[in-house]
Design a protein around this motif. Structure first.
Motif, PDB file in Angstrom:
ATOM      1  N   MET A   1      -5.695   4.452 -16.802  1.00 33.02           N
ATOM      2  CA  MET A   1      -7.054   4.937 -16.677  1.00 33.02           C
ATOM      3  C   MET A   1      -7.695   4.967 -18.070  1.00 33.02           C
ATOM      4  O   MET A   1      -7.149   5.534 -19.007  1.00 33.02           O
ATOM      5  CB  MET A   1      -7.030   6.335 -16.073  1.00 33.02           C
ATOM      6  CG  MET A   1      -8.362   6.806 -15.608  1.00 33.02           C
ATOM      7  SD  MET A   1      -8.230   8.498 -15.003  1.00 33.02           S
ATOM      8  CE  MET A   1      -8.653   8.305 -13.330  1.00 33.02           C
ATOM      9  N   THR A   2      -8.849   4.353 -18.179  1.00 35.29           N
ATOM     10  CA  THR A   2      -9.508   4.299 -19.476  1.00 35.29           C
ATOM     11  C   THR A   2     -10.196   5.624 -19.776  1.00 35.29           C
ATOM     12  O   THR A   2     -10.365   6.471 -18.905  1.00 35.29           O
ATOM     13  CB  THR A   2     -10.555   3.167 -19.512  1.00 35.29           C
ATOM     14  OG1 THR A   2     -11.593   3.500 -18.632  1.00 35.29           O
ATOM     15  CG2 THR A   2      -9.940   1.820 -19.161  1.00 35.29           C
ATOM     16  N   ARG A   3     -10.595   5.779 -21.008  1.00 39.46           N
ATOM     17  CA  ARG A   3     -11.264   6.998 -21.452  1.00 39.46           C
ATOM     18  C   ARG A   3     -12.577   7.207 -20.700  1.00 39.46           C
ATOM     19  O   ARG A   3     -12.935   8.328 -20.334  1.00 39.46           O
ATOM     20  CB  ARG A   3     -11.517   6.859 -22.952  1.00 39.46           C
ATOM     21  CG  ARG A   3     -11.931   8.074 -23.615  1.00 39.46           C
ATOM     22  CD  ARG A   3     -12.025   7.825 -25.106  1.00 39.46           C
ATOM     23  NE  ARG A   3     -12.368   9.055 -25.741  1.00 39.46           N
ATOM     24  CZ  ARG A   3     -12.058   9.381 -26.947  1.00 39.46           C
ATOM     25  NH1 ARG A   3     -11.386   8.530 -27.691  1.00 39.46           N
ATOM     26  NH2 ARG A   3     -12.417  10.531 -27.435  1.00 39.46           N
ATOM     27  N   LYS A   4     -13.293   6.131 -20.444  1.00 40.54           N
ATOM     28  CA  LYS A   4     -14.566   6.193 -19.723  1.00 40.54           C
ATOM     29  C   LYS A   4     -14.356   6.650 -18.276  1.00 40.54           C
ATOM     30  O   LYS A   4     -15.106   7.463 -17.744  1.00 40.54           O
ATOM     31  CB  LYS A   4     -15.227   4.813 -19.765  1.00 40.54           C
ATOM     32  CG  LYS A   4     -16.667   4.788 -19.442  1.00 40.54           C
ATOM     33  CD  LYS A   4     -17.178   3.366 -19.592  1.00 40.54           C
ATOM     34  CE  LYS A   4     -18.618   3.369 -19.999  1.00 40.54           C
ATOM     35  NZ  LYS A   4     -19.144   2.021 -20.142  1.00 40.54           N
ATOM     36  N   GLN A   5     -13.325   6.146 -17.615  1.00 41.13           N
ATOM     37  CA  GLN A   5     -13.020   6.534 -16.239  1.00 41.13           C
ATOM     38  C   GLN A   5     -12.588   7.998 -16.163  1.00 41.13           C
ATOM     39  O   GLN A   5     -12.935   8.712 -15.220  1.00 41.13           O
ATOM     40  CB  GLN A   5     -11.914   5.635 -15.667  1.00 41.13           C
ATOM     41  CG  GLN A   5     -12.352   4.218 -15.422  1.00 41.13           C
ATOM     42  CD  GLN A   5     -11.189   3.331 -15.025  1.00 41.13           C
ATOM     43  OE1 GLN A   5     -10.045   3.547 -15.443  1.00 41.13           O
ATOM     44  NE2 GLN A   5     -11.470   2.316 -14.221  1.00 41.13           N
ATOM     45  N   ARG A   6     -11.805   8.444 -17.133  1.00 43.10           N
ATOM     46  CA  ARG A   6     -11.364   9.830 -17.170  1.00 43.10           C
ATOM     47  C   ARG A   6     -12.555  10.780 -17.321  1.00 43.10           C
ATOM     48  O   ARG A   6     -12.641  11.802 -16.654  1.00 43.10           O
ATOM     49  CB  ARG A   6     -10.397  10.020 -18.335  1.00 43.10           C
ATOM     50  CG  ARG A   6      -9.267  10.922 -18.003  1.00 43.10           C
ATOM     51  CD  ARG A   6      -8.270  11.032 -19.103  1.00 43.10           C
ATOM     52  NE  ARG A   6      -8.159   9.756 -19.816  1.00 43.10           N
ATOM     53  CZ  ARG A   6      -7.422   9.536 -20.874  1.00 43.10           C
ATOM     54  NH1 ARG A   6      -6.697  10.494 -21.359  1.00 43.10           N
ATOM     55  NH2 ARG A   6      -7.379   8.371 -21.459  1.00 43.10           N
ATOM     56  N   ARG A   7     -13.482  10.433 -18.204  1.00 43.81           N
ATOM     57  CA  ARG A   7     -14.689  11.244 -18.416  1.00 43.81           C
ATOM     58  C   ARG A   7     -15.534  11.291 -17.147  1.00 43.81           C
ATOM     59  O   ARG A   7     -16.011  12.352 -16.750  1.00 43.81           O
ATOM     60  CB  ARG A   7     -15.518  10.681 -19.566  1.00 43.81           C
ATOM     61  CG  ARG A   7     -16.672  11.585 -19.932  1.00 43.81           C
ATOM     62  CD  ARG A   7     -17.518  11.076 -21.090  1.00 43.81           C
ATOM     63  NE  ARG A   7     -16.724  10.644 -22.218  1.00 43.81           N
ATOM     64  CZ  ARG A   7     -16.949   9.547 -22.947  1.00 43.81           C
ATOM     65  NH1 ARG A   7     -17.978   8.769 -22.665  1.00 43.81           N
ATOM     66  NH2 ARG A   7     -16.193   9.242 -23.961  1.00 43.81           N
ATOM     67  N   ALA A   8     -15.706  10.178 -16.474  1.00 39.81           N
ATOM     68  CA  ALA A   8     -16.478  10.130 -15.228  1.00 39.81           C
ATOM     69  C   ALA A   8     -15.804  10.972 -14.143  1.00 39.81           C
ATOM     70  O   ALA A   8     -16.473  11.677 -13.373  1.00 39.81           O
ATOM     71  CB  ALA A   8     -16.631   8.683 -14.763  1.00 39.81           C
ATOM     72  N   SER A   9     -14.473  10.925 -14.073  1.00 38.45           N
ATOM     73  CA  SER A   9     -13.744  11.744 -13.093  1.00 38.45           C
ATOM     74  C   SER A   9     -13.922  13.229 -13.379  1.00 38.45           C
ATOM     75  O   SER A   9     -14.104  14.037 -12.457  1.00 38.45           O
ATOM     76  CB  SER A   9     -12.249  11.408 -13.119  1.00 38.45           C
ATOM     77  OG  SER A   9     -12.040  10.075 -12.760  1.00 38.45           O
ATOM     78  N   LEU A  10     -13.848  13.605 -14.644  1.00 37.24           N
ATOM     79  CA  LEU A  10     -14.025  15.010 -15.037  1.00 37.24           C
ATOM     80  C   LEU A  10     -15.436  15.496 -14.710  1.00 37.24           C
ATOM     81  O   LEU A  10     -15.614  16.598 -14.179  1.00 37.24           O
ATOM     82  CB  LEU A  10     -13.755  15.145 -16.540  1.00 37.24           C
ATOM     83  CG  LEU A  10     -12.950  16.355 -16.975  1.00 37.24           C
ATOM     84  CD1 LEU A  10     -11.612  16.384 -16.287  1.00 37.24           C
ATOM     85  CD2 LEU A  10     -12.813  16.382 -18.471  1.00 37.24           C
ATOM     86  N   ILE A  11     -16.437  14.692 -15.002  1.00 33.18           N
ATOM     87  CA  ILE A  11     -17.827  15.049 -14.694  1.00 33.18           C
ATOM     88  C   ILE A  11     -18.016  15.158 -13.188  1.00 33.18           C
ATOM     89  O   ILE A  11     -18.639  16.088 -12.691  1.00 33.18           O
ATOM     90  CB  ILE A  11     -18.814  14.042 -15.324  1.00 33.18           C
ATOM     91  CG1 ILE A  11     -18.814  14.185 -16.845  1.00 33.18           C
ATOM     92  CG2 ILE A  11     -20.224  14.242 -14.767  1.00 33.18           C
ATOM     93  CD1 ILE A  11     -19.596  13.123 -17.574  1.00 33.18           C
ATOM     94  N   GLY A  12     -17.475  14.238 -12.425  1.00 29.87           N
ATOM     95  CA  GLY A  12     -17.572  14.277 -10.966  1.00 29.87           C
ATOM     96  C   GLY A  12     -16.917  15.530 -10.391  1.00 29.87           C
ATOM     97  O   GLY A  12     -17.463  16.201  -9.505  1.00 29.87           O
ATOM     98  N   ALA A  13     -15.729  15.877 -10.890  1.00 30.00           N
ATOM     99  CA  ALA A  13     -15.028  17.074 -10.420  1.00 30.00           C
ATOM    100  C   ALA A  13     -15.830  18.328 -10.763  1.00 30.00           C
ATOM    101  O   ALA A  13     -15.931  19.261  -9.953  1.00 30.00           O
ATOM    102  CB  ALA A  13     -13.635  17.148 -11.028  1.00 30.00           C
ATOM    103  N   GLY A  14     -16.412  18.366 -11.949  1.00 36.43           N
ATOM    104  CA  GLY A  14     -17.244  19.508 -12.350  1.00 36.43           C
ATOM    105  C   GLY A  14     -18.453  19.668 -11.444  1.00 36.43           C
ATOM    106  O   GLY A  14     -18.816  20.790 -11.057  1.00 36.43           O
ATOM    107  N   LEU A  15     -19.101  18.561 -11.082  1.00 40.26           N
ATOM    108  CA  LEU A  15     -20.261  18.619 -10.187  1.00 40.26           C
ATOM    109  C   LEU A  15     -19.877  19.106  -8.791  1.00 40.26           C
ATOM    110  O   LEU A  15     -20.611  19.868  -8.161  1.00 40.26           O
ATOM    111  CB  LEU A  15     -20.949  17.261 -10.120  1.00 40.26           C
ATOM    112  CG  LEU A  15     -21.702  16.833 -11.382  1.00 40.26           C
ATOM    113  CD1 LEU A  15     -22.220  15.406 -11.235  1.00 40.26           C
ATOM    114  CD2 LEU A  15     -22.834  17.793 -11.674  1.00 40.26           C
TER     115      LEU A  15
END
Length: 160
Positions: A1-15
């Protein structure tokens, strides 16, 4: 998992967590968002005895009865329904028959509202929008601008 995908997953989970929290708060506050209930609202919603709420309307003419000390009994009406209120304490100076009032307390098992707080309207021109709209619906509105509803006169969420 790339850094960009990890950040998007974290933002999605937060939302998702934020949306769930907002949903839970709105569900918990569903009945308490209303500033007060009119006598008709109380009759329609089948309020349980002992439930704490605010009751608003007009003090019915010739309904104020003073008991011993500071005990007072009066009727609150929206001309479609009436609820008897008992209160023990000092009433506001602006309290009188035919004027707007908001009481806070509990509904007794006998249908009498036992108030621990009584608030009277603050001047001759203001009436809570819910009371004004209920009076207009029942055909008993006698104030200025009788042809317009509160929201038509002042807009949604804006008070004079």
């Amino acid at each position: 998992m790339t850094r960009k995908q990890r950040r998007a997953s974290l933002i999605g989970a937060g939302l998702v967590i934020l949306a769930a929290a907002v949903g839970l708060v709105l569900t918990a506050l569903q009945d308490n968002i209303v500033f007060f209930y009119s006598p008709s609202d109380i009759a329609e919603r089948g309020t349980e005895p002992g439930e704490r709420l605010r009751l608003g309307g007009l003090v019915a003419e010739e309904s104020v009865t003073r008991g011993e000390g500071t005990d007072v009994r009066f009727d609150v009406t929206d001309f479609a329904a009436t609820v008897t209120v008992t209160y023990s304490g000092t009433l506001p100076d602006l309290f009188r028959e035919g004027q707007g009032v908001v009481t806070e307390g509990v509904l007794g098992a006998d249908g009498v509202f036992v108030a621990d707080t009584v608030l009277a309207k603050h001047d001759e021109n203001y009436m809570p929008p819910e009371v004004a709209d209920a009076l207009k619906r029942s055909g008993n509105w006698q104030g200025e601008g009788a042809e317009k509803s509160h929201s038509e006169t002042y807009g949604q969420g804006t008070y004079p």
